[in-house]
Design a protein around this motif. Structure first.
Motif, PDB file in Angstrom:
ATOM      1  N   VAL A   1     -17.848  31.919  26.705  1.00  0.00           N
ATOM      2  CA  VAL A   1     -17.886  32.663  27.965  1.00  0.00           C
ATOM      3  C   VAL A   1     -16.789  33.730  27.991  1.00  0.00           C
ATOM      4  O   VAL A   1     -17.009  34.827  28.507  1.00  0.00           O
ATOM      5  CB  VAL A   1     -17.797  31.711  29.177  1.00  0.00           C
ATOM      6  CG1 VAL A   1     -17.711  32.482  30.486  1.00  0.00           C
ATOM      7  CG2 VAL A   1     -19.004  30.770  29.201  1.00  0.00           C
ATOM      8  N   LYS A   2     -15.622  33.445  27.393  1.00  0.00           N
ATOM      9  CA  LYS A   2     -14.543  34.442  27.327  1.00  0.00           C
ATOM     10  C   LYS A   2     -14.985  35.695  26.582  1.00  0.00           C
ATOM     11  O   LYS A   2     -14.509  36.786  26.855  1.00  0.00           O
ATOM     12  CB  LYS A   2     -13.311  33.859  26.623  1.00  0.00           C
ATOM     13  CG  LYS A   2     -12.256  33.350  27.548  1.00  0.00           C
ATOM     14  CD  LYS A   2     -11.008  32.984  26.763  1.00  0.00           C
ATOM     15  CE  LYS A   2     -10.013  32.316  27.673  1.00  0.00           C
ATOM     16  NZ  LYS A   2      -8.832  31.827  26.972  1.00  0.00           N
ATOM     17  N   CYS A   3     -15.886  35.530  25.633  1.00  0.00           N
ATOM     18  CA  CYS A   3     -16.381  36.661  24.834  1.00  0.00           C
ATOM     19  C   CYS A   3     -17.685  37.215  25.399  1.00  0.00           C
ATOM     20  O   CYS A   3     -18.489  37.807  24.671  1.00  0.00           O
ATOM     21  CB  CYS A   3     -16.576  36.211  23.389  1.00  0.00           C
ATOM     22  SG  CYS A   3     -15.051  35.723  22.585  1.00  0.00           S
ATOM     23  N   TRP A   4     -17.899  37.049  26.695  1.00  0.00           N
ATOM     24  CA  TRP A   4     -19.147  37.430  27.360  1.00  0.00           C
ATOM     25  C   TRP A   4     -19.570  38.859  27.069  1.00  0.00           C
ATOM     26  O   TRP A   4     -20.748  39.146  26.924  1.00  0.00           O
ATOM     27  CB  TRP A   4     -19.024  37.227  28.872  1.00  0.00           C
ATOM     28  CG  TRP A   4     -17.922  38.036  29.498  1.00  0.00           C
ATOM     29  CD1 TRP A   4     -16.615  37.651  29.643  1.00  0.00           C
ATOM     30  CD2 TRP A   4     -17.997  39.360  30.027  1.00  0.00           C
ATOM     31  NE1 TRP A   4     -15.883  38.647  30.235  1.00  0.00           N
ATOM     32  CE2 TRP A   4     -16.705  39.721  30.487  1.00  0.00           C
ATOM     33  CE3 TRP A   4     -19.028  40.287  30.168  1.00  0.00           C
ATOM     34  CZ2 TRP A   4     -16.427  40.953  31.066  1.00  0.00           C
ATOM     35  CZ3 TRP A   4     -18.758  41.512  30.750  1.00  0.00           C
ATOM     36  CH2 TRP A   4     -17.469  41.831  31.189  1.00  0.00           C
ATOM     37  N   ASP A   5     -18.607  39.770  26.948  1.00  0.00           N
ATOM     38  CA  ASP A   5     -18.972  41.177  26.762  1.00  0.00           C
ATOM     39  C   ASP A   5     -19.345  41.503  25.323  1.00  0.00           C
ATOM     40  O   ASP A   5     -19.728  42.637  25.020  1.00  0.00           O
ATOM     41  CB  ASP A   5     -17.844  42.098  27.257  1.00  0.00           C
ATOM     42  CG  ASP A   5     -16.532  41.862  26.551  1.00  0.00           C
ATOM     43  OD1 ASP A   5     -16.388  40.842  25.850  1.00  0.00           O
ATOM     44  OD2 ASP A   5     -15.623  42.699  26.701  1.00  0.00           O
TER      45      ASP A   5
ATOM     46  N   LEU B   1     -25.955  37.015  28.648  1.00  0.00           N
ATOM     47  CA  LEU B   1     -24.690  36.807  29.341  1.00  0.00           C
ATOM     48  C   LEU B   1     -24.462  35.298  29.454  1.00  0.00           C
ATOM     49  O   LEU B   1     -25.160  34.613  30.196  1.00  0.00           O
ATOM     50  CB  LEU B   1     -24.682  37.462  30.718  1.00  0.00           C
ATOM     51  CG  LEU B   1     -23.352  37.403  31.474  1.00  0.00           C
ATOM     52  CD1 LEU B   1     -22.217  38.047  30.671  1.00  0.00           C
ATOM     53  CD2 LEU B   1     -23.478  38.091  32.818  1.00  0.00           C
ATOM     54  N   PRO B   2     -23.497  34.755  28.677  1.00  0.00           N
ATOM     55  CA  PRO B   2     -23.213  33.324  28.764  1.00  0.00           C
ATOM     56  C   PRO B   2     -22.353  33.000  29.982  1.00  0.00           C
ATOM     57  O   PRO B   2     -21.397  33.723  30.285  1.00  0.00           O
ATOM     58  CB  PRO B   2     -22.453  33.037  27.460  1.00  0.00           C
ATOM     59  CG  PRO B   2     -21.814  34.331  27.093  1.00  0.00           C
ATOM     60  CD  PRO B   2     -22.699  35.414  27.633  1.00  0.00           C
ATOM     61  N   LEU B   3     -22.712  31.930  30.659  1.00  0.00           N
ATOM     62  CA  LEU B   3     -21.990  31.481  31.855  1.00  0.00           C
ATOM     63  C   LEU B   3     -21.733  29.986  31.773  1.00  0.00           C
ATOM     64  O   LEU B   3     -22.507  29.258  31.145  1.00  0.00           O
ATOM     65  CB  LEU B   3     -22.815  31.762  33.120  1.00  0.00           C
ATOM     66  CG  LEU B   3     -23.204  33.199  33.415  1.00  0.00           C
ATOM     67  CD1 LEU B   3     -24.153  33.246  34.607  1.00  0.00           C
ATOM     68  CD2 LEU B   3     -21.974  34.042  33.678  1.00  0.00           C
TER      69      LEU B   3
ATOM     70  N   GLU C   1     -13.255  38.620  36.303  1.00  0.00           N
ATOM     71  CA  GLU C   1     -13.865  39.582  35.384  1.00  0.00           C
ATOM     72  C   GLU C   1     -15.383  39.451  35.271  1.00  0.00           C
ATOM     73  O   GLU C   1     -16.107  40.445  35.333  1.00  0.00           O
ATOM     74  CB  GLU C   1     -13.276  39.409  33.980  1.00  0.00           C
ATOM     75  CG  GLU C   1     -11.786  39.643  33.889  1.00  0.00           C
ATOM     76  CD  GLU C   1     -11.235  39.232  32.529  1.00  0.00           C
ATOM     77  OE1 GLU C   1     -12.009  39.225  31.540  1.00  0.00           O
ATOM     78  OE2 GLU C   1     -10.039  38.901  32.457  1.00  0.00           O
ATOM     79  N   VAL C   2     -15.838  38.221  35.073  1.00  0.00           N
ATOM     80  CA  VAL C   2     -17.254  38.021  34.750  1.00  0.00           C
ATOM     81  C   VAL C   2     -18.149  38.151  35.974  1.00  0.00           C
ATOM     82  O   VAL C   2     -19.199  38.803  35.916  1.00  0.00           O
ATOM     83  CB  VAL C   2     -17.473  36.665  34.038  1.00  0.00           C
ATOM     84  CG1 VAL C   2     -18.943  36.494  33.667  1.00  0.00           C
ATOM     85  CG2 VAL C   2     -16.589  36.551  32.803  1.00  0.00           C
ATOM     86  N   ILE C   3     -17.755  37.548  37.093  1.00  0.00           N
ATOM     87  CA  ILE C   3     -18.605  37.593  38.282  1.00  0.00           C
ATOM     88  C   ILE C   3     -18.869  39.022  38.762  1.00  0.00           C
ATOM     89  O   ILE C   3     -20.021  39.377  39.028  1.00  0.00           O
ATOM     90  CB  ILE C   3     -18.036  36.713  39.420  1.00  0.00           C
ATOM     91  CG1 ILE C   3     -18.031  35.241  39.002  1.00  0.00           C
ATOM     92  CG2 ILE C   3     -18.822  36.895  40.710  1.00  0.00           C
ATOM     93  CD1 ILE C   3     -19.368  34.656  38.650  1.00  0.00           C
TER      94      ILE C   3
ATOM     95  N   ASP D   1     -25.124  30.931  15.690  1.00  0.00           N
ATOM     96  CA  ASP D   1     -23.828  31.126  15.020  1.00  0.00           C
ATOM     97  C   ASP D   1     -22.899  32.055  15.788  1.00  0.00           C
ATOM     98  O   ASP D   1     -21.696  32.073  15.535  1.00  0.00           O
ATOM     99  CB  ASP D   1     -24.036  31.674  13.603  1.00  0.00           C
ATOM    100  CG  ASP D   1     -24.722  30.667  12.692  1.00  0.00           C
ATOM    101  OD1 ASP D   1     -24.681  29.456  13.012  1.00  0.00           O
ATOM    102  OD2 ASP D   1     -25.299  31.078  11.674  1.00  0.00           O
ATOM    103  N   ALA D   2     -23.433  32.842  16.700  1.00  0.00           N
ATOM    104  CA  ALA D   2     -22.587  33.751  17.483  1.00  0.00           C
ATOM    105  C   ALA D   2     -21.838  33.024  18.598  1.00  0.00           C
ATOM    106  O   ALA D   2     -20.872  33.552  19.135  1.00  0.00           O
ATOM    107  CB  ALA D   2     -23.428  34.882  18.079  1.00  0.00           C
ATOM    108  N   ALA D   3     -22.276  31.810  18.931  1.00  0.00           N
ATOM    109  CA  ALA D   3     -21.547  31.014  19.921  1.00  0.00           C
ATOM    110  C   ALA D   3     -20.197  30.632  19.326  1.00  0.00           C
ATOM    111  O   ALA D   3     -20.076  30.405  18.126  1.00  0.00           O
ATOM    112  CB  ALA D   3     -22.341  29.775  20.303  1.00  0.00           C
TER     113      ALA D   3
END
Length: 195
Positions: free
Chosen positions: A146-150, A157-159, A179-181, A136-138
């Motif tokens: 992925v935008k909400c990775w943090d 860590l979703p990629l 940002e993510v990389i 449910d957090a997806a």
């Protein structure tokens, strides 16, 4: 180490969904109890099925670039464990490979996770891994997740999938590489240092 070796022997002998696999079963999985990084992807492609080596394709090249690691480090099972959602090549679909077989994760993942007690970071690559583990957090889409990775805490860590098919996605979402990389590399580097 004997415990995980025995489990991997059982997994590699699995024939649970054999009748659904066009090239037959060839489960692809790697890891050791000492691994601190776990990569959960989709399923092996036909090239990986042939070689038996996970991420042995252009997707793997891009993933290693994202991580900032060479092949020797990437394939060091004592540091990195690799477990796809579907352990065998599922076959071709209309626009790429078919989804991972649904039997794999419920049958094997919990057993593998219990055998990897030192995992500090799990990379959830692609929509199937994210849907299964984040539940449910997806968010509503892979892009939003992925935008909400943090927001997924220190353990996940979703990629996006590093497939060449996603080159357009990467161009449309420059924030990912900006940002993510850098965050990914910063998180991964200390996990790969040998004790």
């Amino acid at each position: 180490m004997e415990r995980i070796d025995k489990l991997f022997e059982q997994i590699r002998a699995c024939r649970l969904c054999e009748t659904h696999l066009p090239l037959g079963p060839r489960p692809v999985i790697r890891g050791a109890e000492s691994a601190r990084l776990l990569i959960i992807g989709q399923a092996p492609g036909s090239r990986v099925h042939a070689s038996g080596i996970p991420w042995d394709d252009p997707s793997g090249d891009r993933l290693r670039h994202w991580l900032g690691v060479d092949k020797a480090t990437f394939y060091d099972e004592s540091r990195i464990a690799i477990m796809p959602m579907g352990l065998c090549y599922p076959g071709k679909g209309k626009s790429g490979d078919l989804p991972p077989r649904p039997e794999c994760a419920p049958t094997w993942h919990d057993k593998v996770l219990m055998s990897l007690p030192n995992i500090e970071l799990t990379l959830l690559i692609g929509q199937y891994a994210q849907a299964y583990y984040l539940r449910d957090a997806a968010r509503g889409s892979l892009t939003e997740t992925v935008k909400c990775w943090d927001g997924y805490g220190p353990g996940w860590l979703p990629l996006p999938h590093p497939s060449p098919r996603n080159t357009l996605w990467l161009k449309k979402n420059p924030w990912f590489e900006q940002e993510v990389i850098p965050h990914l590399r910063q998180r991964v580097a200390p996990l790969l240092v040998r004790p």
